[in-house]
Write an enzyme that holds these catalytic residues in place. Structure first.
Site, PDB file in Angstrom:
ATOM      1  CG  ASN A  13      -1.708   1.238   1.407  1.00  0.00           C
ATOM      2  OD1 ASN A  13      -1.788   2.053   0.484  1.00  0.00           O
ATOM      3  ND2 ASN A  13      -2.323   1.411   2.572  1.00  0.00           N
ATOM      4  CD1 TRP A  14       3.904   1.167  -2.566  1.00  0.00           C
ATOM      5  CD2 TRP A  14       3.990   2.187  -4.556  1.00  0.00           C
ATOM      6  NE1 TRP A  14       4.827   0.509  -3.348  1.00  0.00           N
ATOM      7  CE2 TRP A  14       4.903   1.117  -4.574  1.00  0.00           C
ATOM      8  CE3 TRP A  14       3.858   2.986  -5.694  1.00  0.00           C
ATOM      9  CZ2 TRP A  14       5.697   0.817  -5.677  1.00  0.00           C
ATOM     10  CZ3 TRP A  14       4.632   2.688  -6.807  1.00  0.00           C
ATOM     11  CH2 TRP A  14       5.539   1.618  -6.797  1.00  0.00           C
ATOM     12  CE  LYS A  15      -0.131   3.265   4.640  1.00  0.00           C
ATOM     13  NZ  LYS A  15      -0.059   3.366   6.085  1.00  0.00           N
ATOM     14  CG  HIS A  99      -5.773   1.940   4.927  1.00  0.00           C
ATOM     15  ND1 HIS A  99      -5.343   2.952   5.756  1.00  0.00           N
ATOM     16  CD2 HIS A  99      -4.793   1.015   4.910  1.00  0.00           C
ATOM     17  CE1 HIS A  99      -4.137   2.632   6.216  1.00  0.00           C
ATOM     18  NE2 HIS A  99      -3.783   1.468   5.710  1.00  0.00           N
ATOM     19  CD  GLU A 101      -2.865   5.558   6.574  1.00  0.00           C
ATOM     20  OE1 GLU A 101      -2.793   5.626   5.341  1.00  0.00           O
ATOM     21  OE2 GLU A 101      -1.994   4.987   7.274  1.00  0.00           O
ATOM     22  CD  GLU A 171      -3.597  -2.563   7.221  1.00  0.00           C
ATOM     23  OE1 GLU A 171      -2.474  -2.817   6.758  1.00  0.00           O
ATOM     24  OE2 GLU A 171      -4.205  -1.514   6.984  1.00  0.00           O
ATOM     25  N   GLY A 177       2.402   2.087  10.646  1.00  0.00           N
ATOM     26  CA  GLY A 177       3.361   3.172  10.503  1.00  0.00           C
ATOM     27  C   GLY A 177       4.084   3.533  11.788  1.00  0.00           C
ATOM     28  CB  SER A 217       5.174  -2.042  11.763  1.00  0.00           C
ATOM     29  OG  SER A 217       4.754  -0.711  11.987  1.00  0.00           O
ATOM     30  N   GLY A 239       5.032   1.108   4.637  1.00  0.00           N
ATOM     31  CA  GLY A 239       6.406   1.620   4.550  1.00  0.00           C
ATOM     32  C   GLY A 239       7.381   0.712   3.818  1.00  0.00           C
TER      33      GLY A 239
HETATM   34  P1  PGA Z   1       2.818   0.089   7.541  1.00  0.00           P
HETATM   35  O1  PGA Z   1       1.356   0.357   6.891  1.00  0.00           O
HETATM   36  O2  PGA Z   1       3.307  -1.194   6.955  1.00  0.00           O
HETATM   37  O3  PGA Z   1       3.627   1.275   7.121  1.00  0.00           O
HETATM   38  O4  PGA Z   1       2.618   0.004   9.016  1.00  0.00           O
HETATM   39  C1  PGA Z   1       0.453  -0.691   6.720  1.00  0.00           C
HETATM   40  C2  PGA Z   1      -0.831  -0.158   6.146  1.00  0.00           C
HETATM   41  O5  PGA Z   1      -1.252   0.951   6.510  1.00  0.00           O
HETATM   42  O6  PGA Z   1      -1.472  -0.841   5.317  1.00  0.00           O
END
Ligand code: PGA
Length: 259
Positions: A13-15, A99, A101, A171, A177, A217, A239
């Site tokens: 997931n590149w966001k 997600h 976010e 998640e 993150g 993470s 990340g």
């Molecule tokens: P992260 O993000 O690996 O940077 O913790 C995971 C995600 O939000 O899908």
């Protein structure tokens, strides 16, 4: 994970990261190191503006391209939004829905997540549905109930035939993150509960065919242990998916686990 019944999917997931030029540079570097032997499915979910460019850049390799969001209506006056048909017409295979976010910053609710799941499935897309608790909810001891509610709400009205195209990503918000990963046992326990919830809704055959990912993470050092859990069938990686050298060890870890 259990390869006998279900796919192992490592999804990035590149966001809101990478321009088109950076996407192409990633593709060149990644293709040069990606093993030819397919031990898991690899998906990269890129910003919508770069979907077409990414599909071109990864055309000649086994990486599928996914989107990070989709609207639930087929078309209309929704400024700035992207419809399911726009994605499938481009050749997009997967779409992340719900997600944390998007839930936190853009008012995504369990209700809109459910509408998006239906719309994505109707357009032939494969939804990756995200669920997970906050630190406060974990400390209150309501993780299982919350995740169960999120899964049931997301899948409400989805048929047994269609649900086979859904991937669920667990998640925990406190691990996204933050560099703080759930222990393999914590993550495995919730993923097993998610499978039990799906079993209750659709029966054992469907439940054992669904891919359940862990996200938060995940990296080259913890992936093998997480993926060794019987109900963790892949990862949704933020990340560590931005750098080919960091993503590769996760794909290799998915390849090593042969149960
Ligand atoms: P992260 O993000 O690996 O940077 O913790 C995971 C995600 O939000 O899908």
């Amino acid at each position: 994970m259990n390869r006998r019944y279900r796919k192992t999917i490592i999804a990035g997931n590149w966001k809101m990261n990478k321009t088109l030029s950076e996407t192409r540079a990633f593709a060149d570097a990644f293709k040069a190191i990606l093993p030819k032997v397919k031990t898991c499915d690899v998906v990269l979910c890129v910003p919508s503006v770069n979907l077409q460019g990414a599909i071109r850049a990864f055309k000649d390799c086994r990486v599928s391209v996914g989107a990070q969001n989709v609207h639930y209506e087929a078309s209309g006056a929704y400024t700035g939004e992207v419809s399911p048909a726009m994605l499938s017409d481009l050749g997009v295979k997967y779409v992340i829905i719900g997600h944390s976010e998007r839930r936190q910053y853009y008012n995504e609710t369990d209700f809109t997540v459910n509408k998006k799941v239906h719309a994505a499935l109707a357009a032939g897309l494969r939804p990756i549905v995200c669920v997970g608790e906050s630190l406060e909810q974990r400390e209150l001891g309501v993780t299982m109930e919350l995740v169960e509610y999120q899964v049931k709400a997301a899948l409400s009205g989805v048929t047994a035939e269609n649900v086979r195209r859904v991937t669920v990503a667990y998640e925990p918000l406190w691990a996204i993150g933050t560099g703080k990963t759930a222990t393999a046992e914590q993550a495995g326990e919730v993923c097993s509960h998610i499978r039990a919830v799906i079993r209750g809704l659709y029966g054992a055959r469907v439940a054992r065919s669904i891919t359940i990912q862990y996200g938060g993470s995940m990296n080259g050092s913890n992936a093998a242990e997480l993926l060794a859990q019987p109900d963790i069938d892949g990862g949704l990686i933020g990340g560590a998916s931005l750098d080919p050298e960091k993503l590769l060890p996760i794909i290799e870890a998915a390849g090593q686990e042969q149960t």
